[in-house]
Design a protein around this motif. Structure first.
Motif, short mmCIF file in Angstrom:
data_model
loop_
_atom_site.label_atom_id
_atom_site.label_comp_id
_atom_site.label_asym_id
_atom_site.label_seq_id
_atom_site.Cartn_x
_atom_site.Cartn_y
_atom_site.Cartn_z
N PHE A 80 0.81 -1.12 0.15
CA PHE A 80 -0.02 -0.06 0.03
C PHE A 80 0.91 1.06 0.22
CE2 PHE A 80 -2.73 -3.21 1.61
CZ PHE A 80 -4.21 -2.94 1.01
N SER A 81 0.61 1.95 -0.96
CA SER A 81 1.48 3.38 -1.19
C SER A 81 0.79 4.77 -1.05
CB SER A 81 2.27 3.18 -2.50
OG SER A 81 3.08 4.33 -2.66
N ILE A 82 1.17 5.44 -0.20
CA ILE A 82 0.65 6.85 -0.20
C ILE A 82 1.58 7.91 -0.71
CG2 ILE A 82 -0.96 6.21 1.43
CD1 ILE A 82 0.89 7.91 3.47
N GLY A 83 2.70 7.47 -1.45
CA GLY A 83 3.82 8.32 -1.83
C GLY A 83 5.12 7.56 -2.36
N ALA A 84 6.39 8.41 -2.45
CA ALA A 84 7.50 7.81 -3.05
C ALA A 84 7.89 6.64 -2.46
CB ALA A 84 8.35 8.85 -3.00
N PHE A 85 7.98 6.65 -0.84
CA PHE A 85 8.65 5.44 -0.13
C PHE A 85 7.75 4.32 0.03
CE2 PHE A 85 11.05 9.25 0.64
CZ PHE A 85 12.43 8.95 0.63
N GLY A 86 6.58 4.54 -0.27
CA GLY A 86 5.64 3.49 -0.34
C GLY A 86 5.84 2.45 -1.51
N LYS A 87 5.84 3.33 -2.54
CA LYS A 87 6.03 2.68 -3.98
C LYS A 87 7.47 1.85 -3.95
CE LYS A 87 5.48 3.62 -8.73
NZ LYS A 87 5.21 4.55 -9.76
N ARG A 88 8.54 2.30 -3.01
CA ARG A 88 9.77 1.76 -2.87
C ARG A 88 9.58 0.18 -2.55
NH1 ARG A 88 14.99 4.54 -0.47
NH2 ARG A 88 14.87 5.81 -2.34
N TRP A 89 8.62 0.00 -1.68
CA TRP A 89 8.55 -1.41 -1.33
C TRP A 89 8.21 -2.27 -2.42
CZ3 TRP A 89 8.92 -3.49 3.64
CH2 TRP A 89 8.69 -2.64 4.65
N TYR A 90 7.18 -1.62 -3.32
CA TYR A 90 6.78 -2.63 -4.49
C TYR A 90 7.95 -2.86 -5.43
CZ TYR A 90 4.60 -4.00 -8.95
OH TYR A 90 3.93 -4.70 -9.83
N GLU A 91 8.82 -1.80 -5.70
CA GLU A 91 10.17 -1.88 -6.53
C GLU A 91 10.99 -3.13 -5.96
OE1 GLU A 91 11.71 1.82 -6.72
OE2 GLU A 91 10.03 2.85 -7.43
N MET A 92 11.14 -2.91 -4.69
CA MET A 92 12.11 -4.00 -4.04
C MET A 92 11.58 -5.59 -4.10
SD MET A 92 12.55 -2.00 -0.32
CE MET A 92 13.84 -0.68 -0.08
N ALA A 93 10.31 -5.56 -3.84
CA ALA A 93 9.61 -6.85 -4.27
C ALA A 93 9.79 -7.39 -5.62
CB ALA A 93 8.05 -6.84 -4.01
N ILE A 94 9.59 -6.58 -6.80
CA ILE A 94 9.74 -7.02 -8.00
C ILE A 94 11.24 -7.30 -8.41
CG2 ILE A 94 9.52 -5.87 -10.37
CD1 ILE A 94 6.96 -6.73 -8.75
N ASP A 95 12.30 -6.45 -7.75
CA ASP A 95 13.55 -6.67 -8.14
C ASP A 95 14.11 -7.81 -7.38
OD1 ASP A 95 13.83 -4.31 -9.30
OD2 ASP A 95 14.54 -3.04 -7.58
N ASN A 96 13.30 -8.45 -6.53
CA ASN A 96 13.69 -9.83 -5.74
C ASN A 96 12.94 -11.09 -6.30
OD1 ASN A 96 16.06 -9.41 -3.90
ND2 ASN A 96 14.66 -7.54 -3.54
N ARG A 97 12.14 -10.47 -7.39
CA ARG A 97 11.30 -11.67 -7.72
C ARG A 97 10.18 -12.29 -6.86
NH1 ARG A 97 14.52 -16.30 -11.27
NH2 ARG A 97 16.12 -15.49 -9.92
N VAL A 98 9.75 -11.21 -5.78
CA VAL A 98 8.76 -11.56 -4.86
C VAL A 98 7.38 -11.11 -5.57
CG1 VAL A 98 7.80 -10.96 -2.73
CG2 VAL A 98 10.33 -11.29 -2.87
N PRO A 99 6.45 -12.18 -5.75
CA PRO A 99 5.15 -11.85 -5.95
C PRO A 99 4.70 -10.78 -5.57
CG PRO A 99 5.35 -14.19 -6.09
CD PRO A 99 6.47 -13.47 -5.41
N ALA A 100 3.86 -9.57 -6.04
CA ALA A 100 3.51 -8.30 -5.42
C ALA A 100 2.41 -7.68 -6.10
CB ALA A 100 4.67 -7.61 -4.82
N ASP A 101 1.59 -6.99 -5.44
CA ASP A 101 0.84 -5.86 -6.18
C ASP A 101 0.90 -4.62 -5.36
OD1 ASP A 101 -0.73 -8.06 -7.98
OD2 ASP A 101 -1.34 -9.00 -6.36
N LEU A 102 0.72 -3.61 -6.28
CA LEU A 102 0.77 -2.25 -5.66
C LEU A 102 -0.62 -1.74 -5.66
CD1 LEU A 102 2.60 0.03 -4.84
CD2 LEU A 102 2.77 0.57 -7.21
#
Lengths: 356, 356
Positions: A80-102
């Motif tokens: 769940f993202s409300i700004g720049a740092f929320g979105k960072r969680w999602y990027e980290m998941a994708i960069d590590n092949r972790v299934p995730a939705d934003l």
């Protein structure tokens, strides 16, 4: 000339805390190192209001955020993202092949508990990642209300980014049911950047044991198991300078009293908000404002860059708006060791420059 | 009482360098931060003898080692190990799902160039990971000879761990053809732990561009691209305290002159070796001894723990043997800012305690 930092990190560090950064080295495999690091974990447990283990990482908060989402997602992560740092969680998941939705909301809004309920109710997720205090927008998510929803889903591990709030606002980690609560040295804890810390619940530990390929340096389970075995020594050489300073700063913090500290932060926040309402407008949802940083709408169309240049000449620094909010907003941080007098001094100087 | 650290890291840090750790904070998105970090990279290029880019990471050296093997292996990594830290490369590969094979020799031996030739000759590998200076055994691999072999395999990216040697011994990175040369602050560079640095060759950059899922915080390519775009600012808040201290220490280092510095390290090493040969025996391959740490066989059957306790009372610390070599060996580090006089003072005290 040194500028006093009213930016949302790195914050201004007290002179006596800075001096602790200059302590001579000790061996990181010594009893002295064990005792230092064990003591820090014990004191951080008080600040975090948790009985769970505390892990320290020589990295920024981002390092532990990445470790948390990678180690604790077995099925799929809901970010769940409300700004720049929320979105960072999602990027980290994708960069590590972790299934995730934003799941994003407009910048300036908070996450509504019903939204979390709707998403977790799909049954697709076994981890939720959330920002507590979003410095890009100055919004603090209503974690008390959100906690009630998350408790309905016992299989979900809750990772909470409190990088810019822990130590500055009341976050009862165990009561909320947060499994991995992450913070960083350079914000409301009042230290230089370079060290991160998190709580690590039994549920999170169990989850990590069922996740393969968790990496090495940022593997929370590896850190956890190592400090159990080696009396709070870490697998790699940690930043001992930060350990000296953090240990000292935590003593000061507990001496001030956490409730007094939160009260001080609220006083500073309210002063800035009142000034902002009078002279500009506050950006974002008034019901969920941050206690550590205020984002102000530039309704007067001033040049924020010029204001900051003038403030710089007087020994102060504030922050421009973040990313797409640059010049449309500006940010004043009120955290760590600042007092109401420091904030008043800054505001007086801004008033003087802008002729308010 | 403070103990002078003759252990293979963290090393004793000079008082003026320590004081730089206590500098007041600056914004990490300021021109001042850009200029500080750009300057460090420029000076490290001289120390590394490279024209390639230098990346800084707020982590231990292990962080960058993990980043390197994960980001730069597209096919399969060949890891050569001569001790505890060599094996760590392999664990990092496995923990990140990177295909890898481990080639080990007995502790105390070095890697022979023919062995590397035989392994790379299979055509299975596109990355080689190697320890330059193994602190668990006191052996320094013959990288000059090994480089000649690796040059026969232009598809292979060479990652070299110089954590405990860079700054203390001559390592001409470009001349050797090393693609990712990694070091850490708390060894021969003479700083507190908490910051790591590496060179990053064009070949390594190209390789990383063809590797998916490189992670976030330790992704070398992400660091590289960010500092190009943002004038040497980093994606996450870096340890500015270490930046202040490293910048200052590098100025001192270049003032001393790198050749003088290497000569000083060799003099200290030779003094310790001569003493060890006279009173004990040197552990491992005499043709490939480390210039920064000497491992000594405990041929007299002394209690190393007791010796260190006695030394502690006099304000000195040395290291016991590593892991399985505990009590069978002991280690004296001679690196960073120590001079021959410091080493002589330590040895005199050991002689006095052991009545040699």
């Amino acid at each position: 000339m040194h500028k006093k930092l009213f930016i949302p990190g790195p914050v201004e560090v007290a002179e006596d805390v800075l001096q602790k950064m200059a302590e001579p080295m000790i061996g990181h495999r010594s009893k002295e190192a064990s005792s230092l690091q064990r003591g820090i974990s014990d004191k951080l447990r008080i600040v975090f209001q948790t009985k769970e283990e505390i892990l320290l990482s020589t990295s920024s908060g981002s390092g532990l955020m990445e470790g948390a989402i990678r180690c604790c997602t077995a099925k799929r992560a809901a970010v769940f993202s409300i700004g720049a740092f929320g979105k960072r969680w999602y990027e980290m998941a994708i960069d590590n092949r972790v299934p995730a939705d934003l799941y994003e909301v407009e910048w300036g809004e908070a996450i509504k508990p019903e939204f979390v309920d709707e998403v977790l109710g799909t049954g697709k997720y076994d981890l939720i990642a959330l920002t507590h205090n979003e410095t890009s927008t100055g919004i603090m998510n209503p974690v008390g209300e959100i906690a009630k929803v998350i408790k309905k889903y016992p299989e979900v591990v809750w990772c909470l980014d409190t990088v810019s709030s822990m130590g500055g606002t009341n976050i009862p980690v165990d009561e909320l049911g947060v499994d991995v609560c992450i913070t960083s040295s350079q914000k409301a804890l009042g230290l230089p950047p370079g060290l991160a810390a998190c709580s690590f619940s039994k549920k999170a530990i169990e989850r990590a044991r069922n996740v393969e390929h968790r990496g090495y340096y940022l593997d929370l389970l590896k850190l956890y198991e190592f400090i159990q075995k080696k009396d709070y020594q870490y697998p790699s050489t940690p930043s001992l300078s930060h350990m000296f300073a953090l240990d000292y700063a935590l003593n000061k913090m507990l001496e001030e009293g956490m409730d007094n500290r939160y009260k001080r932060h609220i006083e500073m926040a309210e002063y800035v908000r009142a000034w902002a309402r009078k002279n500009f407008e506050i950006f974002g949802d008034e019901d969920n404002l941050s206690n550590t940083v205020t984002t102000i709408k530039n309704t007067r169309g001033i040049s924020v860059a010029d204001l900051n240049k003038e403030l710089g000449k007087r020994g102060f620094a504030i922050s421009n708006g973040y990313g797409k909010l640059k010049e449309k907003t500006f940010r004043i941080a009120h955290m760590a060791e600042f007092t109401l007098d420091d904030i008043k001094e800054l505001i007086e100087n801004i008033n003087d420059i802008l002729k308010l």
